[in-house]
Design a protein around this motif. Structure first.
Motif, PDB file in Angstrom:
ATOM      1  N   ALA A 105      52.979   0.504  26.017  1.00 25.16           N
ATOM      2  CA  ALA A 105      52.700   0.348  24.587  1.00 25.16           C
ATOM      3  C   ALA A 105      51.736  -0.793  24.300  1.00 25.16           C
ATOM      4  O   ALA A 105      51.423  -1.043  23.129  1.00 25.16           O
ATOM      5  CB  ALA A 105      54.010   0.120  23.827  1.00 25.16           C
TER       6      ALA A 105
ATOM      7  N   THR B  12      48.663   0.079  22.268  1.00 22.84           N
ATOM      8  CA  THR B  12      49.057   0.486  20.918  1.00 22.84           C
ATOM      9  C   THR B  12      49.448  -0.704  20.063  1.00 22.84           C
ATOM     10  O   THR B  12      49.015  -0.830  18.909  1.00 22.84           O
ATOM     11  CB  THR B  12      50.239   1.475  20.994  1.00 22.84           C
TER      12      THR B  12
ATOM     13  N   HIS C 121      47.822  -2.015  16.637  1.00 23.64           N
ATOM     14  CA  HIS C 121      48.679  -2.033  15.449  1.00 23.64           C
ATOM     15  C   HIS C 121      48.725  -3.415  14.807  1.00 23.64           C
ATOM     16  O   HIS C 121      48.774  -3.539  13.569  1.00 23.64           O
ATOM     17  CB  HIS C 121      50.090  -1.576  15.817  1.00 23.64           C
TER      18      HIS C 121
ATOM     19  N   GLN D 251      56.002   6.402  22.761  1.00 23.18           N
ATOM     20  CA  GLN D 251      55.358   7.587  22.213  1.00 23.18           C
ATOM     21  C   GLN D 251      56.209   8.224  21.121  1.00 23.18           C
ATOM     22  O   GLN D 251      55.686   8.713  20.121  1.00 23.18           O
ATOM     23  CB  GLN D 251      55.085   8.588  23.334  1.00 23.18           C
TER      24      GLN D 251
ATOM     25  N   TRP E 144      56.104   1.175  19.290  1.00 28.01           N
ATOM     26  CA  TRP E 144      56.036   0.107  20.287  1.00 28.01           C
ATOM     27  C   TRP E 144      57.179  -0.892  20.190  1.00 28.01           C
ATOM     28  O   TRP E 144      57.412  -1.665  21.126  1.00 28.01           O
ATOM     29  CB  TRP E 144      54.704  -0.617  20.181  1.00 28.01           C
TER      30      TRP E 144
END
Length: 415
Positions: free
Chosen positions: A27, A30, A34, A154, A158
Motif C-alpha cells: 500500500a 497508494t 493519498h 486493495q 491502506w
C-alpha cells in the motif's frame, strides 16, 4: 520453558519488524498518493522507522541487562500496538512518519530481546540451530503477510494493514505476558552505569568475532532490504502489477527462504559454522550476480527479478541464523548490549539505503538489481574472509564455542 515455546516466542518477536514492514509495503505507493506526499517522503515511513528501530536497541539492550527481558518486552510490545493503531488514524504524512518512528523505537525491544534470550539459554552453536528453527516458523509467517497486506489494501484501503499490525502486537503481548518466564537469571546491577556502559560498548566494538558476524548480518539483511524497499515501486509502477499480484509474487520468497533455514541446520551438523557460511556466501553471490546481469542485459520481467532473488533468499536463510547467534556469542554477561549494537548497525545501514533509493529510483529496475548485487558481493567477501578467520571452528556438529572476553565473561567462567 520448552525449546518449542522458545522457538515460537523468538519467531513472534523477530516477526515484529517484518510484519510492520511487509504488511504495508503493497500500500506504500497508494498511501503516498493519498496523503499528497512525494516518493522520498513515502520512503521515510519505512526508513525513519528503521532508524528509530536501530537507535532504540542501544537503549533497550542495557536496560534489559539491568532489569531483565520481560519488563522490556511488555513495555515495547504495548507501545508497538498503540503506535500501529495511531498509524491507521493518520491524516497526513508527517503524522504517519511520527507514528512509524514510535513503532520502530518500540519494536526494537522485541527484536533485541529475542536475540538476547537465545544467548541467555543456549551456547552459540546450539543457539544458531534454535534461531534457524525460529526463522523457519517466521518464514512461513512472513510469507503470507505481503499478499495479505496487498489484499487488505486493495479491498479496504491502506489503513487496514496498520490495524492488522496492531492485532499482531496485541497477540505477541498476550503470549509474552502469560507464557514467557524471565530468562535472564543474573541481571547486571551496574549495566546502566555510564563507565560500565562505555566499557561494554568498547568491548563489543573491538571484539573481532562480533565484528565478523555483524558484517555478515548487515550485508545479508541489506540485500533483502534493498529488494523489499524498492519492490513495491518496481512491481506496481514499472511492471504494472496489481497489488494482489505483487503480494503473491512476494509470497514466493518463503518457498526458498524456509528451505534455506533447513539447509542451514543440515550444513551446521555436517560441516560446522565456517563452512556453512562459506557455502551460503556462494549461494547469495550467485543470486545477486544473476539479477544484476539480467538487468544489465535489459530483461524486465518478474522472473528476471524474482528468480535470482529466490536464490539469494536460500543464502539469507543460512546467514541470518548463524550471524545473529554468532554476534552475541562472546557476551554471555552482556547479550542485550551486544544484540542491541548488532541491530543498530543493521538498521543504520538500512536507513542509508532507504535514503539512497528514495533519490535514485529512476523508473527502471537497475537501482534495485545493482543494489542487491552490491550487497551480495560484500556478503560473499565477509563469508569467505572475516568469518573464516574469526568464526567458530566446530566440525560435524561438535561445538567448539567462542570464548568470551575476560572483561565480560570470565566471571562466570563461560567459553
Amino acid at each position: 520453558m520448552s525449546e518449542r515455546l522458545i522457538v515460537v516466542l523468538i519467531a513472534l518477536l523477530m516477526g515484529a519488524q517484518p510484519i510492520a514492514t511487509d504488511l504495508y509495503l503493497p500500500a506504500l505507493p497508494t498511501l503516498t498518493t493519498h496523503l499528497g506526499a512525494s516518493m522520498a517522503q513515502g520512503q521515510l515511513t519505512l526508513t525513519a522507522m528503521l532508524l528509530a528501530f536501530g537507535l532504540s536497541q542501544l537503549i533497550w539492550g542495557p536496560v534489559s541487562d539491568r532489569f531483565g527481558r520481560k519488563p522490556v518486552l511488555l513495555t515495547g510490545l504495548a507501545v508497538y500496538t498503540l503506535a500501529a493503531i495511531a498509524s491507521s488514524l493518520a491524516n497526513d504524512i508527517t503524522t504517519l512518519i511520527a507514528c512509524r518512528v514510535a513503532q520502530g523505537a518500540s519494536m526494537g525491544a522485541g527484536v533485541m530481546c529475542a536475540r538476547a534470550i537465545v544467548r541467555d539459554l543456549y551456547l552459540p552453536v546450539h543457539g544458531a540451530r534454535v534461531v534457524s528453527k525460529a526463522y523457519s516458523v517466521l518464514g512461513l509467517l512472513v510469507g503470507v503477510t505481503m499478499p495479505l497486506g496487498a489484499f487488505m489494501g486493495q479491498w479496504w484501503g491502506w489503513r487496514i494493514p496498520f490495524v492488522a499490525i496492531a492485532a499482531y502486537g496485541a497477540l505477541s503481548l498476550l503470549i509474552v505476558a502469560t507464557q514467557y518466564t524471565e530468562s535472564l537469571k543474573s541481571p547486571n546491577p551496574r549495566a546502566l552505569e555510564p563507565l560500565t556502559l562505555m566499557r561494554t560498548w568498547r568491548s563489543i566494538l573491538t571484539n573481532p568475532v562480533f565484528l565478523a558476524f555483524t558484517c555478515l548480518t548487515v550485508t545479508t539483511y541489506c540485500g533483502l532490504f534493498t529488494f523489499l524497499a524498492a519492490s513495491s515501486f518496481v512491481f506496481l509502477q514499472i511492471l504494472k502489477m496489481s497489488p494482489a499480484e505483487y503480494g503473491l509474487w512476494m509470497c514466493t520468497m518463503v518457498f526458498f527462504y524456509v528451505p534455506g533455514t533447513f539447509l542451514c541446520r543440515s550444513l551446521l551438523q555436517k560441516y560446522g559454522v565456517r563452512s556453512t557460511i562459506a557455502i551460503g556466501g556462494g549461494i547469495s553471490l550467485a543470486g545477486g550476480t544473476l539479477m544484476a546481469l539480467l538487468a544489465w542485459l535489459g530483461f524486465v520481467h518478474p522472473l528476471a527479478l524474482m528468480g535470482p532473488f529466490w536464490i539469494y533468499m536460500v543464502g539469507h536463510g543460512i546467514h541470518q541464523a548463524c550471524g545473529q547467534s554468532g554476534a552475541v556469542g562472546p557476551f554471555p554477561q552482556a547479550a542485550g548490549a551486544a544484540s542491541a549494537m548488532n541491530g543498530f548497525l543493521m538498521m543504520a545501514v538500512a536507513f542509508c539505503i532507504g535514503l539512497w533509493l528514495g533519490r535514485n529510483l529512476d523508473g527502471t529496475v537497475q537501482p534495485m538489481a545493482y543494489g542487491v548485487w552490491f550487497w551480495s558481493v560484500l556478503l560473499a567477501l565477509t563469508a569467505w574472509t572475516l568469518i573464516q578467520r574469526h568464526g567458530a571452528s566446530d566440525v560435524h556438529g561438535a561445538s567448539s564455542e567462542i570464548a568470551a572476553p575476560p572483561s565480560i565473561g570470565a566471571a562466570r567462567g563461560e567459553t
